[in-house]
Design a protein around this motif. Structure first.
Motif, PDB file in Angstrom:
ATOM      1  N   LEU A 254       0.818  -1.211   0.000  1.00 45.51           N
ATOM      2  CA  LEU A 254       0.000   0.000   0.000  1.00 45.51           C
ATOM      3  C   LEU A 254       0.854   1.264   0.000  1.00 45.51           C
ATOM      4  CD1 LEU A 254      -2.957   0.753  -0.026  1.00 45.51           C
ATOM      5  CD2 LEU A 254      -2.911   0.875   2.460  1.00 45.51           C
ATOM      6  N   SER A 255       1.963   1.234   0.711  1.00 48.88           N
ATOM      7  CA  SER A 255       2.823   2.403   0.792  1.00 48.88           C
ATOM      8  C   SER A 255       3.368   2.783  -0.575  1.00 48.88           C
ATOM      9  CB  SER A 255       3.978   2.147   1.766  1.00 48.88           C
ATOM     10  OG  SER A 255       4.852   3.251   1.808  1.00 48.88           O
ATOM     11  N   VAL A 256       3.768   1.782  -1.348  1.00 49.48           N
ATOM     12  CA  VAL A 256       4.302   2.037  -2.693  1.00 49.48           C
ATOM     13  C   VAL A 256       3.214   2.636  -3.584  1.00 49.48           C
ATOM     14  CG1 VAL A 256       5.295   0.988  -4.761  1.00 49.48           C
ATOM     15  CG2 VAL A 256       6.012   0.206  -2.489  1.00 49.48           C
ATOM     16  N   LYS A 257       2.023   2.007  -3.548  1.00 51.79           N
ATOM     17  CA  LYS A 257       0.912   2.498  -4.380  1.00 51.79           C
ATOM     18  C   LYS A 257       0.496   3.899  -3.958  1.00 51.79           C
ATOM     19  CE  LYS A 257      -3.713   1.251  -6.025  1.00 51.79           C
ATOM     20  NZ  LYS A 257      -3.343   1.344  -7.445  1.00 51.79           N
ATOM     21  N   SER A 258       0.458   4.133  -2.650  1.00 53.66           N
ATOM     22  CA  SER A 258       0.063   5.442  -2.141  1.00 53.66           C
ATOM     23  C   SER A 258       1.059   6.519  -2.575  1.00 53.66           C
ATOM     24  CB  SER A 258      -0.032   5.396  -0.614  1.00 53.66           C
ATOM     25  OG  SER A 258      -0.373   6.662  -0.082  1.00 53.66           O
ATOM     26  N   ASN A 259       2.342   6.201  -2.502  1.00 53.17           N
ATOM     27  CA  ASN A 259       3.369   7.174  -2.901  1.00 53.17           C
ATOM     28  C   ASN A 259       3.282   7.485  -4.396  1.00 53.17           C
ATOM     29  OD1 ASN A 259       4.402   7.424  -0.322  1.00 53.17           O
ATOM     30  ND2 ASN A 259       5.938   5.820  -0.607  1.00 53.17           N
ATOM     31  N   LEU A 260       3.014   6.455  -5.211  1.00 47.79           N
ATOM     32  CA  LEU A 260       2.890   6.665  -6.651  1.00 47.79           C
ATOM     33  C   LEU A 260       1.685   7.548  -6.963  1.00 47.79           C
ATOM     34  CD1 LEU A 260       3.826   6.038  -9.519  1.00 47.79           C
ATOM     35  CD2 LEU A 260       2.433   3.961  -9.463  1.00 47.79           C
ATOM     36  N   SER A 261       0.547   7.267  -6.295  1.00 46.24           N
ATOM     37  CA  SER A 261      -0.648   8.084  -6.500  1.00 46.24           C
ATOM     38  C   SER A 261      -0.421   9.514  -6.018  1.00 46.24           C
ATOM     39  CB  SER A 261      -1.838   7.470  -5.751  1.00 46.24           C
ATOM     40  OG  SER A 261      -2.172   6.212  -6.277  1.00 46.24           O
TER      41      SER A 261
END
Length: 549
Positions: A254-261
């Motif tokens: 989730l952290s990776v996806k959140s940072n990308l978004s």
């Protein structure tokens, strides 16, 4: 008694990104072993549909349907077999179809709208399709499940023709209930009120589908209560809607996806706001807002209160309103500024090594770096950014002046430099510049301020992506009070309480916000289809038991 096969009919199958469409898609993995067939309307731009060779057993049915002017397309959708119906050539028979609905069930469609006629013809065609393909099934027990009023005529056709298949009607909301909620009307006689609102044909067709189904189901306790008051029927099973959590990122992802978004949101700010003026992105909070007409004014009032509170503060809040827009396209200033931004970014990336070397040489030699940096400035000046006035409130050219724009003006939210609360009003979910799916996990908060919102998918998927959610006691929170998200009573104090919650959030540290994200995702796990699909299985068995032999 388990069904040998299941046929699901809905106007929303492969049709759009509505809540019903996404709900049906989300449980598809649990239907793969159920011999499931989906039936929806055909349009040239159908989503999530892949053509497949037609099974031999369906050839006779498709040939017969073609002779009747009904062209069908076979394929797969959401991993299940699917048939899409082109019913356009059947529209000239709409009066005959309306006559059949009157003769069979006394559905009064004398003054019906085009919207009713289109859905009635689709459902009728779907009923004929079901009738023609049933002989190709080598079965004993089958289930026909029709969703929402838009597919009611399919169920009524199956009833009138005495098709040997158990019939389930599933309500996501009632036509009249939704209309009354938007108008703030209660304590009425449903049948009379439907005529007053000119929705009697939809209301009556929905009511007859409930009466003539073998099993009536609703997607929540609140919808069941609404149906009991308006349609006079009690739902036998509550088909609580959920999510397929395997399709969502795990906590460690989730952290990776959140940072990308988040980076995509910041990139949007770079070309949408920064040509006009700048502010600190590290001090900026992003809020996602989905609301109905009743909730908009209360929500905007809360944002206006926040704007006054943050006056001269370093903090900025950008509120993104994702709601339907009758658009004539994206504003040219937004398109041009994005192109210019992307050109600049490409220029920098292509000359990155030269910039690094010049900066290093400048530091060593203790002199100012000029050569490449000046060329960058010159390149930027060749196509200047649009920066007259203030950043636009709405990203689209509108076909008409939306009332929400007047609400923003009334509350002094103009996207001026001195406004710490900024507004972006955009298309409902689908937008090349703000693709909802790509940016949603980058938000800090989701607000769903609705006077009427029986379908839970939007707030639930938002929580599954690790975003804390605020809802009203009339919307999602009306029947999800055990979920643990913030619920604010939808009354005259709503704006003040919403302001307090937002103000509290933007004052939290980064670690506290991460904790809120983890809590949101964990709370949403209670609505994994793994825990909820047994209600569907129960409904299939009950419908088969109640269906005539």
């Amino acid at each position: 008694m388990k069904p040998d096969f299941i046929i699901e009919v809905s106007w929303d199958i492969c049709n759009n990104q509505s809540e019903i469409s996404k709900s049906i898609a989300s449980k598809s993995r649990f239907m793969h072993d159920k011999n499931c067939l989906l039936i929806g309307p055909y349009f040239p731009n159908n989503n999530d549909f892949s053509s497949k060779p037609l099974p031999q057993g369906f050839f006779p049915a498709f040939d017969e349907l073609r002779k009747l002017g009904i062209v069908c397309y076979f394929g797969s959708s959401y991993g299940c077999r699917a048939i899409l119906i082109d019913f356009s050539k059947l529209m000239h028979q709409k009066n005959k179809i309306k006559g059949d609905l009157w003769e069979w069930f006394k559905v009064d469609s004398l003054h019906s709208t085009k919207d009713f006629e289109e859905k009635a013809v689709f459902g009728y065609a779907a009923g004929i399709l079901v009738e023609k393909i049933l002989p190709s099934y080598n079965y004993e027990k089958g289930v026909l499940q029709c969703y929402d009023w838009k597919s009611c005529s399919c169920l009524l056709y199956a009833k009138a023709k005495k098709l040997k298949i158990a019939k389930i009607y599933t309500s996501y909301s009632t036509v009249l209930g939704k209309a009354l909620a938007e108008l703030g009307i209660d304590n009425i006689e449903p049948d009379k009120e439907a005529y007053k609102l000119n929705i009697e044909s939809k209301h009556q067709m929905e009511k007859e589908a409930v009466i003539n189904s073998d099993l009536f189901t609703a997607i929540s306790e609140s919808v069941a209560l609404e149906a009991r008051n308006i349609l006079g029927a009690k739902a036998a099973v509550i088909l609580q809607q959920g999510l397929d959590f395997e399709s969502y990122p795990r906590l460690d992802e989730l952290s990776v996806k959140s940072n990308l978004s988040r980076s995509r949101l910041k990139e949007f700010v770079n070309y949408y706001f920064f040509p006009y003026y700048q502010f600190s992105l590290s001090e900026t909070s992003f809020i996602l807002i989905v609301s109905d007409s009743d909730g908009i004014e209360k929500t905007v009032k809360a944002l206006s209160m926040l704007n006054k509170k943050l006056n001269k503060s370093k903090k900025t809040v950008i509120a993104f309103f994702f709601m339907p827009v009758f658009s004539k396209g994206i504003k040219s200033s937004v398109i041009d500024n994005k192109k210019q931004y992307l050109n600049l970014r490409s220029f920098i990336e292509e000359n990155e090594d030269d910039f690094k070397n010049e900066i290093i040489e400048s530091v060593i030699a203790k002199k100012s770096s000029t050569r490449q940096l000046l060329s960058l400035i010159a390149a930027a000046r060749e196509r200047p950014f649009h920066k007259d006035g203030n950043p636009p409130i709405c990203i689209n050219y509108l076909e008409y002046e939306a009332n929400i724009l007047n609400i923003f003006k009334k509350n002094s939210l103009f996207n001026r430099k001195q406004d710490n609360v900024k507004i972006v009003y955009s298309n409902d979910r689908q937008n090349d510049f703000l693709n909802f799916e790509e940016i949603v996990s980058g938000f800090d908060l989701g607000i769903f301020a609705s006077a009427y919102e029986p379908i839970i998918f939007k707030p639930l998927e938002t929580m599954a992506l690790g975003i804390p959610v605020i809802t009203t006691d009339r919307g999602f929170g009306r029947h999800q009070k055990n979920l643990g998200h913030t619920i604010i009573p939808f009354n005259k104090e709503f704006s003040g309480r919403l302001f307090s919650h937002i103000n509290s959030l933007i004052g939290k540290s980064g670690n506290d916000r991460i904790k809120l994200k983890v809590e949101a995702k964990n709370k949403a796990r209670a609505y994994d289809w793994k825990n909820l699909f047994e209600n569907y299985a129960k409904s299939y068995e009950l419908a088969i038991q109640k269906a005539p032999p």
